[in-house]
Design a protein around this motif. Structure first.
Motif, short mmCIF file in Angstrom:
data_model
loop_
_atom_site.label_atom_id
_atom_site.label_comp_id
_atom_site.label_asym_id
_atom_site.label_seq_id
_atom_site.Cartn_x
_atom_site.Cartn_y
_atom_site.Cartn_z
N ASP A 192 -10.37 -10.18 -2.37
CA ASP A 192 -9.38 -11.03 -1.69
C ASP A 192 -9.53 -10.94 -0.17
O ASP A 192 -9.21 -11.85 0.56
CB ASP A 192 -7.96 -10.59 -2.11
N GLY A 193 -10.03 -9.79 0.29
CA GLY A 193 -10.21 -9.64 1.75
C GLY A 193 -11.32 -8.64 1.99
O GLY A 193 -11.57 -7.77 1.14
N VAL A 194 -12.04 -8.80 3.11
CA VAL A 194 -13.07 -7.81 3.49
C VAL A 194 -12.77 -7.39 4.92
O VAL A 194 -12.60 -8.23 5.82
CB VAL A 194 -14.49 -8.43 3.41
N LEU A 195 -12.64 -6.08 5.12
CA LEU A 195 -12.34 -5.54 6.46
C LEU A 195 -13.46 -4.58 6.84
O LEU A 195 -13.78 -3.66 6.09
CB LEU A 195 -10.99 -4.78 6.42
N VAL A 196 -14.09 -4.82 7.99
CA VAL A 196 -15.15 -3.92 8.47
C VAL A 196 -14.65 -3.33 9.79
O VAL A 196 -14.13 -4.04 10.65
CB VAL A 196 -16.47 -4.69 8.71
N SER A 197 -14.74 -2.00 9.91
CA SER A 197 -14.30 -1.39 11.18
C SER A 197 -15.21 -0.24 11.54
O SER A 197 -15.65 0.53 10.68
CB SER A 197 -12.86 -0.87 11.02
N GLY A 198 -15.49 -0.16 12.86
CA GLY A 198 -16.39 0.91 13.31
C GLY A 198 -15.98 1.41 14.68
O GLY A 198 -14.90 1.07 15.18
N CYS A 199 -16.87 2.18 15.29
CA CYS A 199 -16.57 2.75 16.61
C CYS A 199 -16.54 1.61 17.64
O CYS A 199 -17.19 0.60 17.46
CB CYS A 199 -17.67 3.72 17.02
N HIS A 200 -15.82 1.84 18.71
CA HIS A 200 -15.83 0.86 19.81
C HIS A 200 -17.24 0.76 20.38
O HIS A 200 -17.96 1.76 20.46
CB HIS A 200 -14.87 1.33 20.92
N HIS A 216 -5.55 8.31 2.55
CA HIS A 216 -5.64 6.85 2.40
C HIS A 216 -4.71 6.31 1.31
O HIS A 216 -4.69 5.11 1.06
CB HIS A 216 -7.10 6.46 2.06
N VAL A 217 -3.98 7.20 0.62
CA VAL A 217 -3.12 6.68 -0.46
C VAL A 217 -1.73 7.32 -0.37
O VAL A 217 -0.77 6.70 0.10
CB VAL A 217 -3.74 6.96 -1.86
N SER A 218 -1.66 8.61 -0.76
CA SER A 218 -0.31 9.18 -0.97
C SER A 218 0.47 9.25 0.33
O SER A 218 1.69 9.07 0.34
CB SER A 218 -0.44 10.59 -1.57
N TRP A 219 -0.19 9.52 1.43
CA TRP A 219 0.55 9.70 2.69
C TRP A 219 0.94 8.38 3.35
O TRP A 219 1.66 8.39 4.35
CB TRP A 219 -0.30 10.54 3.68
N ILE A 220 0.43 7.25 2.85
CA ILE A 220 0.70 6.00 3.60
C ILE A 220 1.50 5.02 2.76
O ILE A 220 1.65 3.87 3.16
CB ILE A 220 -0.61 5.33 4.06
N ARG A 231 1.25 9.92 8.79
CA ARG A 231 2.15 9.24 7.84
C ARG A 231 2.51 7.85 8.31
O ARG A 231 3.63 7.38 8.12
CB ARG A 231 3.45 10.05 7.64
N PHE A 232 1.54 7.15 8.96
CA PHE A 232 1.86 5.75 9.34
C PHE A 232 1.76 4.90 8.08
O PHE A 232 0.69 4.73 7.52
CB PHE A 232 0.84 5.24 10.39
N LYS A 233 2.85 4.35 7.63
CA LYS A 233 2.89 3.62 6.35
C LYS A 233 2.05 2.33 6.44
O LYS A 233 2.00 1.67 7.50
CB LYS A 233 4.35 3.25 6.03
N GLN A 234 1.36 2.05 5.32
CA GLN A 234 0.53 0.83 5.28
C GLN A 234 0.65 0.21 3.89
O GLN A 234 0.85 0.95 2.91
CB GLN A 234 -0.95 1.19 5.52
N PRO A 235 0.48 -1.14 3.79
CA PRO A 235 0.48 -1.75 2.43
C PRO A 235 -0.74 -1.24 1.64
O PRO A 235 -1.75 -0.89 2.24
CB PRO A 235 0.35 -3.26 2.72
N VAL A 265 -4.38 -2.68 9.60
CA VAL A 265 -4.27 -2.83 8.13
C VAL A 265 -3.06 -3.68 7.78
O VAL A 265 -3.15 -4.62 6.95
CB VAL A 265 -4.19 -1.44 7.45
N SER A 266 -1.94 -3.41 8.43
CA SER A 266 -0.72 -4.17 8.07
C SER A 266 -0.91 -5.66 8.37
O SER A 266 -0.61 -6.52 7.53
CB SER A 266 0.47 -3.61 8.87
N GLU A 267 -1.44 -5.95 9.56
CA GLU A 267 -1.59 -7.38 9.93
C GLU A 267 -2.55 -8.08 8.97
O GLU A 267 -2.28 -9.17 8.45
CB GLU A 267 -2.12 -7.51 11.37
N PHE A 268 -3.69 -7.42 8.67
CA PHE A 268 -4.69 -8.08 7.81
C PHE A 268 -4.14 -8.23 6.38
O PHE A 268 -4.31 -9.27 5.74
CB PHE A 268 -5.99 -7.27 7.82
N SER A 269 -3.39 -7.20 5.94
CA SER A 269 -2.81 -7.29 4.58
C SER A 269 -1.84 -8.47 4.52
O SER A 269 -1.80 -9.22 3.52
CB SER A 269 -2.09 -5.98 4.23
#
Lengths: 169, 353, 652, 316, 300
Positions: free
Chosen positions: A63-71, C99-103, A31-35, A122-126
């Motif tokens: 408006d933005g493109v975010l790519v994320s993968g394994c380290h 990715h939606v309801s929980w965040i 439940r880590f909140k994100q925009p 996600v928060s910083e990029f948003s």
């Protein structure tokens, strides 16, 4: 996009199924909140990322493109992200040359257990994208092809604009 | 010289402004960043009009745009209908009258080829037809043919009136504008002032002199038999075409190339049916669904290009599908010279083995 | 195409912040969607039946479920639609929970986002094609890495089920940490009494191939067909000839070799068998302690060895094993207390670690089972145990609890009292963690029957006073600082990932957390599986745990392998790459980037060469698809058009 | 060019085909020549008008012609040999079947620049060259134009005038115009503010006819007849004549040449509407240099950077 | 790191711990370190200030840092651990909320400056090897134990120097100047700090334990780096002896005094005369050891 009301900005996310998609899940479970800007497209590995996806997305007005993968060294397919980081860094440095804002493209490495860090990414990029506002894209289609006249956009060479023609260099 | 007027250089812009009051006027104009790049652009004050230069792409774009939406369609969801949606098609379009001012005779003549195919063929193309009727061609008698021009060799010439509605004859301080067709006459009334006798006389002399001038030696109008004879001679074609890059440039700049492709560009429930330029030199042009391609390499494709213009069109319509403007030679990345190919067709002995 | 959209409420997990009804309603406006509804628990039995009913009733050709993460229930729904006659790949999920309801709390934004995710899933589904798995024969042999109790259990279970087992152990003998224990809690069973027989079983079972003193060098291939290169390290003793008689150990002149098995407490000979019950009971020369390797002379062991098994020129050897599944049981290591300078570990001889005290207690230990102080060999009257050394401490990057120290402290305190009836034990602790069966009762016995003095507080400093040690710490219950004089201090060091765990993970392509413990596929539902198909985990390599849990995981991993090998073939994942030959230009870029060598050349009749994908070897990473200039090679189920469709659904 | 003819005359027996240049439809235009007969050797010329990069034909020619013991001779300028090296790197050309004639190159002429530099407008009847001077003869008299004033842009930043690999080098080496790689033109565009840069490219690409001359003239565009930009499956671009679709085609070209482009400048030379498309590829070359210190087509044994990786590299 | 460092003596080094100041300046001068005393520095607020409000203590200490910044110096050194904590604390407060800090300070401040102790300066700027080379009279034969006290390296997040529980920086310096350093478990035990006046038995008890352990491990002297510790161990040593009915007679010197001796500086420049417990016993032991060393060397 018909539902695109004026303010709603969108970030297209390309997440690798094994690590970052799992990281986003973990963030959700905790439940880590994100925009709500991010829309995630699941891909098997960042190795699947053709840099052209990034260019096409930004040109089309994402408006933005975010790519994320394994380290690096932790890729499920061993070398996927090694190739990916070369291609993504290359396109990141190329974008400004064609007038696409490089700050609208971000790539990073998040593992399946790093839910908290995903929230932070996600928060910083948003926030960056909120501040940059809507992306004009490239070549907003002027009223060319359905106008009966022939020659495409009459943008033509205005008198005032400053021109860099290579010969003048 | 029935109806003619004199247009001093100083009043040229004024005349063009007058014409663009009720029609879209296309003139050859230079680009600010690229002065020697002349293209047909819509007239607006301040545009650097370049009647003295040959345009890169012919005026073809005015009547036959690089891509145009033939129709727009929208699928309206309706689950009661078997297909699940109802299709709405809308092909309304408005075509304002246009004037092509200052093209060369070869540009205007190019549309004779278009007319044979789009108007006089078994199927009349409404899009082309509507623009054709609303467009007036004012061509300038050509005084600056270059090494690539060969209009005379295909039955045309620097002063060829065919295809033009009115003709401009350049004099030292202005132009005599003479009407050729009805539509030309209507246009001539609107601009210019009464010509003096000397101007008429000078114009007539210029006209005669240009008429007699031969641009490009020999004649390439009766090559259909020679082409068929040469068809199987692979060495001949390789000799000429090995250097070709098989790009689409020659066809796109050519005033008489009219090939196009139609595609649907849809997104979600709506979209458009697009007609866009295609080129016989492109691989997809003759690619069949099975994957077979009757013209797999550039040699077959260029042979078809020559055959189409100088053999098939001649035997079918009795006219050469080429107006000799020389653009395909002038702008070809590797300077393939179609004249050389066509001239070598009848030559019997081994050439360029 | 006829698509059905099913929006799950997931009880309130989704419904609380997403208007599922509106999402379903909006889905009807999307192309090809002919049916849309929302449902309380779509993944439940009735929920799945709803989908199957709708497929039949509305002649659906594709299904989109908007619910939780596909990593959670994609397989469930694929089976459901398959039962209803659809190909399982004509199915897409929109993740509107994690990715939606929980965040997010903003219901409006969440609903809009859910609608768009459904739109993306529909657009992708419109370009999906039915895919069919192909069958691959399974090589029914299993590799177990690590010969500790978990590995031994897994190996024995598989062997009992008739499988061929290859057991690889890095040390000279199997037995792992448990072999070093004297007794085990809570039953105070003698460790070697319960482990010994299992080790002997491993040696005696024909279908177990034991590679001791060997390490895994490289792993390639995929589930059902792994190829494993194993490096058999040079022991300078021919183990076929050696009978384990121990003559060489007696005669070996360099007696001062540090005895690593006894945690550097005692000394041993350069040629050694670690402990009496070692399996394989074979000798090994420790190169850096051997006089021959140092000076070129000596060769005593070679001379007296009855079966002349000693070969000083022995080299590392490489062995290749073909297996169908891999069980990783590489165990753990113990925390080195050096960072706690104030405890003086390593400076004061009488400040030792728990495992060292276990060796002192053990009959096969350095003092033959007599509890003596390493400094002067005197019998200690007071022993202080310090708990949580290298556990539950962020400052040394070990914030987690190791789970076993409280129990082995109590055990060692009881044993110390058994060995020396007069001894008084003290334990500095923060909280006692004794969750297992009879665990807490065991600790209570230590307090009540064996008079162990538990002091609730951490130790601040340990320093010598005279020939004894002073342990200065806090007693939070008394609210005072206390000093305890002791003859012996035992630091209960915590558990950490075993040395080399990260490198092995990279060879096996499994992931690990920041402490080096391997990542299980799901902490609750799939603790012994990893994200790499065919690779399973057992024991402490997955996280700190005690012997019962490790043994249980050994059996669990074995049962997973048995389930895998129950069928002769395995269905491969059809999400592999495919080449459109008419578009391929034969440039070879895909061959050079493919990490698995899954692409090879194919020469057509006209002599032109095209790329061809080996469907069984391809793992579906998509590197070739991203590299191919004309896009002749497409990764099925993640083709360019499918990804572009999702992208176009988002922006014009 | 006595030495070229004499060299070819001597070796003609071992050669199956000679690819060079000859005078085109007008004296100021050189065009590629495919000579298979001895008597046609005389048509070959070598002078600053010989702009086309002949390495573009080699993959196709070698693929269609069966392997005989005879070789295919090709005349290559300094920058052309870099393209050949890149083709060899990626296995598109079998070096053994080629007889490479290396020509140290003083620089090639930019036709537009020449047209502007000329005083009179009469058609040129004959051209001759004399150490760095073009002498144009026309019926209005002769005109002398210094080569340096009408150089093509690619030549003004050339640092590889001398052939990298060749069986024979005809003519003595020429000093390079720049020793270090120069990206002045790229930096000029980079110096514009972001919006202005986008407007600049939108205006330039608006003129694009999408005739694909730049793609087909590029020696390293190896897809030949299967280009992604024309493909409908997968469909990355539409057939619309919109600035965005043309931009996407140029991005496909630029990205496919990232870390591979040998900066021969052909794409820009052949563009009929004069778009500086080579700048895209020069930017890619600059990035490849910054990130991996890699220059394309210099070392035949090297692997292009995007075709490989280095686990230990950091910072990206 | 440049050679010039801003020097913040602090109030106690102008009063009770005057010899700490004198020896610090002498040692730095000998080692080529230029100390620039912060012009018009003010008291750092010590314990009373932050007792009142943390902002006051931050501002008081902050002003000194701002003055150092104006003087263009990027490193501030203060020998006294109390001032060290105050100065570092103000930097911390600044980073938390720059705006509020600057208006409390009443002037601008950009927080670039770094604060270090004398130990950190000697170790990082000079380093043990260079220090050993600079030594003329190695203090061989002198068993000296380092006493850090409980503030110098704590709290870890603040001090960011050496190990809070088991510091070794002073050990390194003592070894560098030739001392033999026995293992001293009580190096971070509390000495009773400011209770010396109000509740003296606490000090005599705690300091007694420390001195007892020092004697027990065979120390000939104790090295300290904190004026308060020095006061309890040296000035109050008689009270401690009386309370514990024992005689320690153990010299307690500042680390800078010991380093000064090793560098061959004159005792007067090091303020040895200010010590309550006479350092004679230590000095004689050193001279004796150095004589034998001289005789050995010229004999050898």
């Amino acid at each position: 996009m018909d539902e695109k009301n004026d303010k709603q900005l969108r970030i297209v996310g390309f997440l690798c199924n094994w690590c970052s998609y799992g990281g986003a899940d973990t963030a959700g479970v905790c439940r880590f909140k994100q925009p709500p800007l991010l829309r995630i497209i699941r891909i098997p590995c960042t190795g699947r990322m053709d840099p052209l996806f990034v260019v096409k997305a930004l040109a089309q007005g994402a408006d933005g493109v975010l790519v994320s993968g394994c380290h690096p060294k932790d890729c499920h397919y061993a070398v996927g992200n090694f190739y990916a980081r070369r291609r993504l860094e290359l396109v990141k440095r190329f974008l400004p040359f064609v007038g696409l804002d490089p700050r609208r493209f971000h790539y990073t490495w998040v593992s399946a257990s790093e839910g908290q860090r995903w929230q932070q990414v996600v928060s910083e990029f948003s926030a960056v994208i909120q501040e940059l506002g809507p992306n004009p894209g490239f070549g907003q289609d002027a009223v060319t092809e359905n106008a009966p006249q022939a020659v495409s956009s009459q943008g033509g060479a205005g008198d005032t604009e400053r021109c860099i023609s290579p010969r003048s260099l | 010289m029935e109806k003619a007027v004199f247009l001093p250089d100083t009043e040229l812009h004024e005349a063009l402004a007058a014409l663009s009051a009720d029609a879209q006027v296309w003139v050859p104009a230079g680009d600010a960043s690229k002065p020697d790049l002349v293209r047909f652009q819509r007239y607006r004050p301040g545009l650097s009009v370049r009647l003295d230069a040959r345009s890169l792409v012919s005026a073809k774009e005015v009547l036959f745009p690089r891509s145009e939406a033939l129709l727009r369609f929208v699928k309206e969801k309706d689950l009661s209908v078997p297909a699940g949606h109802r299709l709405h098609v809308d092909d309304t379009r408005t075509v304002p009258p246009a004037v092509v001012f200052g093209c060369r005779p070869c540009d205007a003549r190019g549309f004779l080829t278009f007319d044979r195919v789009f108007l006089q063929g078994p199927y009349r193309d409404p899009y082309y037809a509507e623009r054709r009727e609303k467009t007036t061609f004012v061509s300038l008698v050509c005084r600056d043919a270059d090494g690539a021009c060969f209009c005379s060799a295909v039955g045309s010439g620097p002063a060829d009136p065919q295809g033009s509605d009115a003709q401009l004859i350049a004099l030292p301080d202005g132009y005599v504008l003479r009407a050729i067709t009805q539509r030309g006459a209507a246009l001539v009334e609107k601009i210019g002032r009464g010509p003096t006798a000397e101007q008429i006389q000078a114009a007539r002399d210029m006209l005669d002199q240009a008429g007699r001038e031969m641009v490009g030696e020999g004649s390439l109008t009766a090559m259909d038999a020679a082409f068929r004879a040469r068809f199987q001679d692979a060495a001949f074609w390789h000799g000429h075409i090995d250097k070709c890059l098989s790009c689409g440039l020659c066809t796109f700049v050519c005033p008489t190339c009219y090939c196009f492709t139609i595609t649907d560009e849809a997104r979600g429930l709506s979209g458009e049916r697009i007609r866009s330029w295609d080129a016989c030199m492109f691989p997809h042009f003759t690619l069949e669904a099975s994957g077979h391609n009757p013209r797999p390499s550039k040699v077959e494709r260029y042979r078809n290009r020559v055959g189409h213009k100088f053999s098939y069109f001649v035997s079918k319509y009795g006219q050469v599908a080429c107006c000799g403007c020389g653009r395909c030679i002038r702008h070809c990345p590797v300077s393939v010279d179609i004249r050389a190919v066509v001239r070598d067709l009848p030559v019997q002995e081994e050439v360029h083995a | 195409m006829r698509i059905g959209v099913f929006v799950c409420q997931c009880g309130t997990n989704i419904a609380s912040t997403v208007d599922t009804g509106a999402v379903a309603q909006r889905a009807l406006d999307y192309p090809d969607v002919v049916f849309a509804t929302d449902y309380m628990y779509t993944c439940s039995e009735p929920g799945q039946q709803e989908i199957q009913k709708a497929i039949a009733e509305h002649r659906l050709q594709g299904v989109v479920v908007a619910a939780c993460s596909p990593r959670m229930h994609e397989a469930t729904f694929r089976r459901a639609v398959e039962k209803a006659g659809l190909n399982r790949y004509m199915f897409e999920m929109a993740n509107i929970r994690e990715h939606v309801s929980w965040i997010g709390q903003d219901k409006g934004a969440n609903t809009l986002k859910a609608m768009e995710l459904v739109r993306m899933a529909v657009e992708k589904l419109r370009r999906n094609e039915p895919l069919f798995a192909s069958e691959v024969p399974i090589n029914k042999r299993v590799l177990v890495i690590g010969g500790g109790v978990a590995g031994i259990q897994a190996a024995l279970d598989c062997a009992d089920a008739g499988l061929d087992v290859v057991l690889v152990e890095r040390e000279q003998s199997i037995g792992g940490k448990m072999a070093k224990l004297d007794k085990t809690f809570p039953t105070i069973d003698c460790s070697s009494c319960i482990l010994g027989p299992k080790m002997v079983d491993v040696a005696q079972k024909e279908n177990i191939t034991l590679h001791a003193y060997s390490e895994v060098e490289a792993v390639s291939g995929y589930i059902g067909n792994f190829t494993v290169k194993i490096r058999k390290k040079a022991t300078y003793v021919d183990w076929d000839a050696c009978t384990g008689c121990g003559l060489c150990m007696e005669k070996c002149p360099s007696k001062k070799t540090v005895d690593r098995f006894n945690e550097n407490l005692g000394t041993t000979s350069a040629i050694q068998i670690p402990f009496p019950q070692a399996i394989p009971k074979k000798a090994r020369i420790q190169k850096d302690a051997c006089r021959y390797f140092a000076t070129g002379k000596c060769k005593v062991c070679q001379k007296i060895c009855p079966t002349n098994a000693i070969h000083y020129d022995m080299e590392d050897r490489e062995v290749v094993e073909e297996v169908g599944a891999i069980i990783v049981a590489t165990g753990y290591d113990l925390f080195d207390p050096a960072p706690y300078g104030e405890y003086g570990a390593g400076r004061y001889p009488d400040v030792i670690t728990g495992i060292q005290f276990e060796r002192i207690l053990s009959a096969s230990g350095p003092f033959g089972g007599h509890v003596k102080r390493p400094s002067d060999g005197k019998e200690p009257k007071d022993i202080v145990f310090v708990a949580c050394v290298g556990s539950r401490d962020k400052s040394v990057d070990r914030p987690y609890c190791s789970g076993i120290c409280c129990m082995y402290i109590a055990k060692q305190a009881i044993l110390a009292r058994d060995h020396l009836p007069g001894v008084q034990c003290y334990v500095f602790y923060m909280d006692i963690r004794s969750p297992g069966k009879n665990y807490d009762e065991f600790v209570r016995r230590a307090i009540e029957e064996y008079g162990v003095q538990y002091i609730r507080g951490r130790v601040g400093k340990i320093y010598p006073r005279g020939d004894r040690m002073v342990v200065q710490g806090a007693d939070t219950l008394l609210g005072a600082q206390v000093e305890v004089e002791a003859d012996l201090v035992v630091l209960a060091t915590g558990v950490e990932s075993s040395r080399g765990a990260k490198e092995l993970a990279e060879k096996l392509r499994i992931s690990y957390d920041q402490y080096g413990f391997y990542m299980e596929s799901h902490p609750k539902l799939r603790p012994v599986e990893t994200n790499t198909a065919g690779v399973y985990l057992a024991g402490a390599c997955q996280g700190p745990k005690d012997i019962p849990a490790s043994v249980a995981q050994g059996s669990a991993a074995a049962s997973k392998v048995l389930a895998l090998f129950a069928r002769d073939t395995i269905a491969t994942d059809p999400q592999v790459a495919g080449v459109l030959e008419s578009v391929c230009i034969g440039c070879g870029k895909c061959l050079s980037v493919c990490p698995f060598g899954a692409i090879q050349w194919k020469t057509l009749r006209d002599g032109s060469r095209k790329a061809e994908v080996l469907e069984t070897v391809c793992q579906g990473c998509g590197l070739c698809n991203a590299t191919c200039p004309p896009k002749a090679i497409q990764l099925k189920h993640f083709t360019d058009d499918q990804i572009l469709a999702e992208l176009d659904a988002l922006c014009a | 060019m006595k030495t070229l003819h004499s060299h070819l005359e001597d070796h003609f027996e071992e050669l199956e085909l000679v690819i060079g240049w000859e005078i085109g439809f007008e004296p100021l235009r050189a065009t590629p020549a495919f000579v298979r007969r001895r008597e046609d050797l005389a048509r070959l010329v070598w002078n600053p008008l010989c702009a086309p990069n002949l390495s573009v034909y080699l993959p196709q020619i070698l693929k269609s012609a069966e392997k005989t013991e005879k070789k295919v001779a090709v005349c290559l300028k300094g920058c052309d040999t870099r393209s050949l090296t890149a083709l060899i790197q990626e296995g598109f050309v079998d070096r053994e079947r080629l007889h490479v004639i290396g020509l140290p190159c003083p620089g090639t002429v930019d036709p537009q620049a020449l047209a502007q530099a000329r005083k009179n407008r009469a058609p040129v009847t004959q051209v001759s060259f004399q150490d760095n001077l073009l002498i144009l003869h026309s019926y209005e008299g002769t005109e002398e134009i210094p080569l340096d004033s009408v150089l093509a842009r690619r030549c003004r930043r050339c640092r590889q005038p001398n052939p990298l690999l060749a069986d024979v080098v005809l003519g003595d080496p020429v000093p390079a115009r720049c020793d270090a790689p120069s990206f002045a033109h790229v930096e000029a565009v980079d110096s514009l503010p972001l919006e202005e840069r986008r407007a600049y490219w939108e205006r330039e690409l608006d003129r694009c006819l999408r005739c694909y001359a730049c793609r087909n003239a590029c020696p390293l565009c190896v897809c030949r007849d299967r280009c992604l930009a024309e493909s409908r499956t997968p469909k990355w671009t539409t057939q619309r004549d919109s600035v965005r679709d043309k931009f996407l085609f140029h991005m496909i070209h630029a990205l496919h040449l990232a870390g591979r482009c040998t900066e021969c400048g052909e794409c820009e030379r052949v563009c009929p509407v004069g778009i500086p498309v080579a700048l895209f590829k020069e930017k890619m070359a600059q990035i490849a240099l910054d990130l991996w210190d890699y220059q394309a087509g210099v070392d035949p044994a090297a692997t292009p950077p995007l075709q490989t990786f280095d686990p230990s590299e950091t910072g990206i | 790191m440049k050679r010039t460092v801003a020097y913040y003596p602090g109030c106690s080094l102008e009063g009770l711990a005057e010899e700490y100041d004198r020896s610090t300046r002498a040692v730095c001068r000998a080692l080529g370190l230029e100390l620039v005393e912060i012009p018009d520095w003010n008291c750092c607020g010590s314990t009373p200030a932050h007792g009142y409000t943390p902002l006051l203590s931050a501002a008081l200490a902050g002003r000194n840092l701002a003055l150092a910044e104006d003087a263009g110096l990027d490193v501030v050194m203060t020998p006294c651990p109390g001032c060290l904590k105050a100065l570092k604390g103000s930097l911390e407060k600044y980073r938390e909320d720059p705006a509020c800090f600057q208006d409390a300070l009443g002037r601008s401040f950009d927080g670039r400056v770094r604060v270090v102790s004398i130990l950190q300066l000697l170790l990082e700027r000079i380093g043990p090897e260079a220090l050993a080379q600079a030594v003329r009279h190695p203090l061989t034969g002198a068993n000296v134990v380092p006493y850090y006290g409980c503030l110098l390296t704590r709290p870890a997040s603040f001090a960011q120097f050496d190990d809070p529980e088991n510091p070794v920086s002073m050990d390194r310096i003592l070894e560098a100047i030739g001392c033999t350093v026995p293992d001293f478990p009580f190096k971070t035990e509390c000495c009773g700090a400011t209770y010396g006046v109000t509740r003296n038995p606490i000090v005599t008890g705690l300091t007694g334990r420390i001195l007892d352990m020092a004697v027990r491990v065979g120390a000939a002297a104790v090295a300290v780096a904190c004026p308060l510790c020095q006061q309890n161990l040296d000035l109050r040593q008689q009270q401690v002896e009386k309370a514990n009915h024992r005689s320690f007679r153990l010299p307690v010197l500042y680390i800078t005094q010991l380093v000064g001796l090793a560098l061959g500086l004159a005792p007067e420049d090091l303020g040895l005369d200010k010590l309550f417990v006479s350092p004679e016993s230590l000095l004689s032991r050193i001279d004796q050891a150095s004589d034998t060393a001289d005789s050995l060397s010229n004999a050898g």
